[in-house]
Design an enzyme around this catalytic site. Structure first.
Site, mmCIF file in Angstrom:
data_model
loop_
_atom_site.group_PDB
_atom_site.id
_atom_site.type_symbol
_atom_site.label_atom_id
_atom_site.label_comp_id
_atom_site.label_asym_id
_atom_site.label_seq_id
_atom_site.Cartn_x
_atom_site.Cartn_y
_atom_site.Cartn_z
ATOM 1 N N ASP A 348 44.373 -14.041 -48.186
ATOM 2 C CA ASP A 348 43.568 -14.743 -49.261
ATOM 3 C C ASP A 348 44.110 -16.159 -49.326
ATOM 4 O O ASP A 348 45.466 -16.537 -48.999
ATOM 5 C CB ASP A 348 43.796 -14.034 -50.770
ATOM 6 C CG ASP A 348 43.225 -12.627 -50.704
ATOM 7 O OD1 ASP A 348 42.090 -12.634 -50.475
ATOM 8 O OD2 ASP A 348 44.127 -11.714 -50.980
ATOM 9 N N THR A 349 43.323 -17.219 -49.509
ATOM 10 C CA THR A 349 43.579 -18.408 -49.179
ATOM 11 C C THR A 349 42.473 -19.292 -49.827
ATOM 12 O O THR A 349 41.437 -19.051 -50.238
ATOM 13 C CB THR A 349 43.050 -19.006 -47.928
ATOM 14 O OG1 THR A 349 44.244 -18.163 -47.077
ATOM 15 C CG2 THR A 349 43.643 -20.515 -47.477
ATOM 16 N N VAL A 350 42.759 -20.699 -50.610
ATOM 17 C CA VAL A 350 41.663 -21.283 -51.111
ATOM 18 C C VAL A 350 41.521 -22.810 -50.078
ATOM 19 O O VAL A 350 42.693 -23.470 -49.592
ATOM 20 C CB VAL A 350 41.973 -21.977 -52.436
ATOM 21 C CG1 VAL A 350 42.072 -20.566 -53.302
ATOM 22 C CG2 VAL A 350 43.209 -22.718 -52.608
ATOM 23 N N MET A 430 38.031 -20.590 -45.262
ATOM 24 C CA MET A 430 39.286 -19.816 -45.658
ATOM 25 C C MET A 430 39.130 -18.228 -45.286
ATOM 26 O O MET A 430 38.109 -17.874 -44.959
ATOM 27 C CB MET A 430 39.578 -19.770 -47.229
ATOM 28 C CG MET A 430 38.367 -19.327 -48.036
ATOM 29 S SD MET A 430 38.576 -19.925 -49.877
ATOM 30 C CE MET A 430 37.674 -21.247 -49.896
#
Length: 528
Positions: A348-350, A430
């Site tokens: 998970d990333t932004v 992302m």
């Protein structure tokens, strides 16, 4: 132009400034900074701070950060803000105790958080506002509360049991013993207090003193190696972006330890194989892109690591002669079963991008890696610690083998494209290992098939899961699925959407900015 009878959204078009983020509150934060006279660097940092509060499973001050910045004079600057392994960690220790892979979560997955140092280094060189101004929204949302948006609620709920097993996780992220539902108000007062300290004193408030002491103590009490000395030695390093040409644009990525090289190799393969000569939504295009990705990812998994440990030159891997040799592994009529890839973990990333009135463009990505990172949260300071150490290998002699104070191969990659010496696209997709595939797909959608930024982002996606099976989003037509199966690919429905993109195009001829934001997330692009 899109069919207005169907669900969707138009691209955002503005002139004075624009931001695209994965959460509307963060986009609003960025715009408020721009309208207040701050530049794109200020706005990006402020948005990242807000995201660390309102999307706490995706990003945070306990994670890492990478940036590509195009200044108004078109000079490009890359920043590697990834933390290193603890000085006391080494692969032999794990192998001697029977580990065959690095732990995916827990204390042994924790590396030094690099984000706050990266924000400070970026701000001091190119920003115009201090953290005391840039953290205002983030602190207010942490202390007064923020609304849980739909995608955030969906993702947060997946980690309830892991959060319950950690004192800090349960304390800060399981109100009333459960994850907050959509539309609920959630507060993070401990994180707000930590942000206040950083706003007042800078990164020293995070990497030294009581916060650093608690981070190190929390990890070591659980069996990890992280120390206060490791935190105090953190660095964020300026790097020269690497590049390749694609359809009249020069595409730039951060060099290793990031996996941006994978996206550039993939674009080189797409040129060799004629991606632009396929049908936009046909089986041949998807087969070409999947196989080009598998070839490029095989290079990634063999070579990309901390640059001090790599056994080959990045320039050689970007050479078109190398792409031509790789392209020999592409089989037009069927899947090449000789290409072997390791499992692809979820993460998970932004990602966010900002362009200001002066056409300063910021491509900015911040991550905890997996959802809630290591699943360890410091009880007093409320810091979610990343699990980036899971990206190391324990294979003896591999360039990415765990070693003391070493950076792991990194999945988060900001992108930037230039045309005629000026920035044309600030973009990112992302989604952990998916990101190079996402970069190549979104660029191809625009440059090969003429889509606008929002259309390029909305287009359906296809990628392989942990076991190598292709997982197709709902938008992949039945005919494509059947055609790929006939070529030897195994497919199933994707359990969820692939990644989430943000993109701002700069039209220097008209003077307008054109933004897109992924409907797979809660966010939006806005400008004025």
């Amino acid at each position: 132009m899109r069919n207005f009878d169907l669900p969707g959204r138009s691209p955002v078009i503005a002139e004075n400034g624009m931001a695209a983020t994965s959460h509307p509150l963060a986009t609003a934060t960025a715009l408020s900074v721009l309208k207040d006279g701050g530049n794109a660097v200020d706005a990006a940092i402020a948005a990242a701070a807000t995201l660390a509060v309102v999307e706490p499973h995706m990003t945070g001050i306990g994670g890492d950060c990478f940036v590509i910045l195009a200044e108004p004079d078109s000079s490009l600057h890359g920043l590697n803000g990834s933390g290193r392994a603890p000085a006391g960690a080494n692969a032999a220790w794990y192998r001697e105790r029977g580990f065959t892979d690095m732990p995916a979560t827990g204390p042994h997955s924790v590396t030094v958080p690099g984000a706050i140092k990266a924000w400070e280094v970026l701000s001091q060189r190119f920003g115009t506002r201090g953290f005391d101004r840039l953290f205002l929204d983030a602190i207010r949302y942490a202390e007064e509360g923020f609304a849980i948006h739909p995608r955030v609620a969906r993702d947060w709920a997946r980690y309830a049991s892991e959060l319950a097993a950690d004192e800090g996780g349960a304390m800060h992220y399981l109100p009333n013993g459960r994850t907050p539902p959509v539309f609920a108000r959630h507060r993070l007062p401990a994180l707000g207090a930590t942000l206040r300290q950083i706003a007042e004193r800078g990164s020293v408030a995070f990497y030294e003193g009581e916060v650093a002491t608690e981070i190190a103590r929390t990890v070591r009490e659980k069996g990890g190696f992280l120390t206060e000395e490791d935190l105090a030695k953190v660095s964020a390093d300026w790097v020269d972006p690497i590049t390749t040409a694609y359809r009249g644009h020069d595409v730039f990525e951060i060099p290793p330890s990031g996996q941006g090289l994978t996206a550039l190799i993939m674009l080189n393969l797409m040129k060799q194989l004629g991606a632009d000569r396929t049908s936009v939504d046909g089986t041949d295009r998807w087969h070409l892109m999947i196989e080009a990705a598998r070839l490029a990812y095989a290079v990634r998994d063999s070579h990309i690591a901390d640059p001090a440990s790599m056994n080959c030159d990045t320039r050689d891997l970007l050479d078109l002669a190398y792409a031509r040799a790789l392209a020999g592994g592409f089989l037009q009529e069927r899947r090449n079963d000789r290409i072997v890839l390791p499992p692809v973990p979820n993460s998970d990333t932004v990602y966010l991008c900002v362009v200001d009135r002066d056409r300063r463009a910021v491509s900015f990505i911040n991550s905890l890696y997996s959802g809630f990172g290591s699943r360890i949260v410091t009880p007093n300071s409320g810091v979610v610690l990343q699990n980036r150490g899971a990206c190391f290998t324990l294979k003896k002699g591999h360039p990415n083998e765990l070693a003391p104070a070493k950076r792991p191969m990194h999945t988060i990659i900001p992108g930037m494209a230039m045309k005629a010496g000026k920035p044309s696209y600030a973009f990112g997709v992302m989604g952990g290992a998916y990101q190079p595939m996402g970069h190549a797909l979104v660029l191809s959608n625009m440059l090969d098939f003429g889509m606008d930024p929002q259309q390029a982002i909305d287009f359906p996606r296809l990628f392989w899961g942990e076991d190598g099976t292709l997982e197709a989003e709902a938008g992949i037509p039945a005919g494509v699925r059947e055609g790929l199966a006939a070529k030897g690919h195994t497919l199933r429905d994707a359990l969820g959407p692939w990644g989430g993109a943000q993109l701002i195009a700069i039209d220097h001829e008209s003077g307008f900015l054109i933004g897109g934001s992924d409907p797979r997330k809660d966010g939006c692009a806005l400008g004025w």
